[in-house]
Scaffold this motif. Structure first.
Motif, PDB file in Angstrom:
ATOM      1  N   SER A 169      -3.752   2.899   5.519  1.00  0.00           N
ATOM      2  CA  SER A 169      -2.873   2.010   4.774  1.00  0.00           C
ATOM      3  C   SER A 169      -3.664   0.759   4.420  1.00  0.00           C
ATOM      4  O   SER A 169      -4.138   0.038   5.307  1.00  0.00           O
ATOM      5  CB  SER A 169      -1.650   1.649   5.622  1.00  0.00           C
ATOM      6  OG  SER A 169      -0.796   0.803   4.892  1.00  0.00           O
ATOM      7  N   GLN A 170      -3.845   0.522   3.129  1.00  0.00           N
ATOM      8  CA  GLN A 170      -4.579  -0.646   2.663  1.00  0.00           C
ATOM      9  C   GLN A 170      -3.795  -1.906   3.014  1.00  0.00           C
ATOM     10  O   GLN A 170      -2.582  -1.958   2.796  1.00  0.00           O
ATOM     11  CB  GLN A 170      -4.775  -0.557   1.146  1.00  0.00           C
ATOM     12  CG  GLN A 170      -5.509  -1.710   0.518  1.00  0.00           C
ATOM     13  CD  GLN A 170      -6.993  -1.691   0.811  1.00  0.00           C
ATOM     14  OE1 GLN A 170      -7.568  -0.647   1.080  1.00  0.00           O
ATOM     15  NE2 GLN A 170      -7.623  -2.832   0.762  1.00  0.00           N
ATOM     16  N   PRO A 171      -4.432  -2.916   3.579  1.00  0.00           N
ATOM     17  CA  PRO A 171      -3.729  -4.174   3.850  1.00  0.00           C
ATOM     18  C   PRO A 171      -3.167  -4.774   2.562  1.00  0.00           C
ATOM     19  O   PRO A 171      -3.718  -4.547   1.470  1.00  0.00           O
ATOM     20  CB  PRO A 171      -4.812  -5.082   4.435  1.00  0.00           C
ATOM     21  CG  PRO A 171      -5.933  -4.188   4.825  1.00  0.00           C
ATOM     22  CD  PRO A 171      -5.839  -2.968   3.969  1.00  0.00           C
ATOM     23  N   ALA A 172      -2.093  -5.538   2.684  1.00  0.00           N
ATOM     24  CA  ALA A 172      -1.465  -6.152   1.509  1.00  0.00           C
ATOM     25  C   ALA A 172      -2.449  -7.068   0.788  1.00  0.00           C
ATOM     26  O   ALA A 172      -2.479  -7.115  -0.437  1.00  0.00           O
ATOM     27  CB  ALA A 172      -0.219  -6.920   1.924  1.00  0.00           C
ATOM     28  N   GLN A 173      -3.235  -7.800   1.558  1.00  0.00           N
ATOM     29  CA  GLN A 173      -4.228  -8.690   0.966  1.00  0.00           C
ATOM     30  C   GLN A 173      -5.545  -8.526   1.714  1.00  0.00           C
ATOM     31  O   GLN A 173      -5.565  -8.532   2.946  1.00  0.00           O
ATOM     32  CB  GLN A 173      -3.790 -10.141   1.052  1.00  0.00           C
ATOM     33  CG  GLN A 173      -2.574 -10.458   0.215  1.00  0.00           C
ATOM     34  CD  GLN A 173      -2.232 -11.940   0.267  1.00  0.00           C
ATOM     35  OE1 GLN A 173      -2.688 -12.659   1.139  1.00  0.00           O
ATOM     36  NE2 GLN A 173      -1.445 -12.385  -0.680  1.00  0.00           N
ATOM     37  N   VAL A 174      -6.612  -8.389   0.957  1.00  0.00           N
ATOM     38  CA  VAL A 174      -7.949  -8.307   1.529  1.00  0.00           C
ATOM     39  C   VAL A 174      -8.669  -9.594   1.141  1.00  0.00           C
ATOM     40  O   VAL A 174      -8.784  -9.898  -0.051  1.00  0.00           O
ATOM     41  CB  VAL A 174      -8.714  -7.080   1.003  1.00  0.00           C
ATOM     42  CG1 VAL A 174     -10.126  -7.040   1.569  1.00  0.00           C
ATOM     43  CG2 VAL A 174      -7.954  -5.800   1.332  1.00  0.00           C
ATOM     44  N   PRO A 175      -9.131 -10.348   2.130  1.00  0.00           N
ATOM     45  CA  PRO A 175      -9.821 -11.593   1.797  1.00  0.00           C
ATOM     46  C   PRO A 175     -11.053 -11.338   0.923  1.00  0.00           C
ATOM     47  O   PRO A 175     -11.712 -10.298   1.040  1.00  0.00           O
ATOM     48  CB  PRO A 175     -10.240 -12.149   3.159  1.00  0.00           C
ATOM     49  CG  PRO A 175      -9.298 -11.516   4.130  1.00  0.00           C
ATOM     50  CD  PRO A 175      -9.000 -10.161   3.566  1.00  0.00           C
ATOM     51  N   GLU A 176     -11.345 -12.283   0.068  1.00  0.00           N
ATOM     52  CA  GLU A 176     -12.494 -12.153  -0.822  1.00  0.00           C
ATOM     53  C   GLU A 176     -13.768 -11.940  -0.005  1.00  0.00           C
ATOM     54  O   GLU A 176     -13.997 -12.604   1.009  1.00  0.00           O
ATOM     55  CB  GLU A 176     -12.629 -13.409  -1.677  1.00  0.00           C
ATOM     56  CG  GLU A 176     -13.678 -13.283  -2.746  1.00  0.00           C
ATOM     57  CD  GLU A 176     -13.707 -14.475  -3.677  1.00  0.00           C
ATOM     58  OE1 GLU A 176     -14.807 -14.817  -4.105  1.00  0.00           O
ATOM     59  OE2 GLU A 176     -12.637 -15.046  -3.958  1.00  0.00           O
TER      60      GLU A 176
END
Length: 75
Positions: free
Chosen positions: A18-25
């Motif tokens: 499950s891909q995280p909702a937000q991936v830090p830059e």
């Protein structure tokens, strides 16, 4: 809850991601892929699946879900 599920040709769940909702830059993103005889599904599951704590329980519940409502094959 969006999730990628890899299932073998016997219907057993081999893995999930499950891909995280937000991936830090600057952080990597990941994907999973099945083998030649496996099926990969991209599912949008009910929110109740987010509260499952163990991988064994998640795989069991996903197996039941796929038997009840087989999705279209994505790969």
């Amino acid at each position: 809850m969006k999730i990628t599920v890899v299932v073998d040709n016997n219907g057993h769940v081999l893995g999930t991601y499950s891909q995280p909702a937000q991936v830090p830059e600057g952080y990597p993103t990941f994907q999973i892929h099945g083998g030649p005889d496996d099926t990969v599904y991209e599912l949008d599951l009910p929110a109740e699946y987010e509260n499952i704590a163990s991988a064994d329980e998640l795989h069991r519940r996903l197996g039941e879900y796929l038997q009840q409502e087989p999705p279209k094959r994505d790969q």
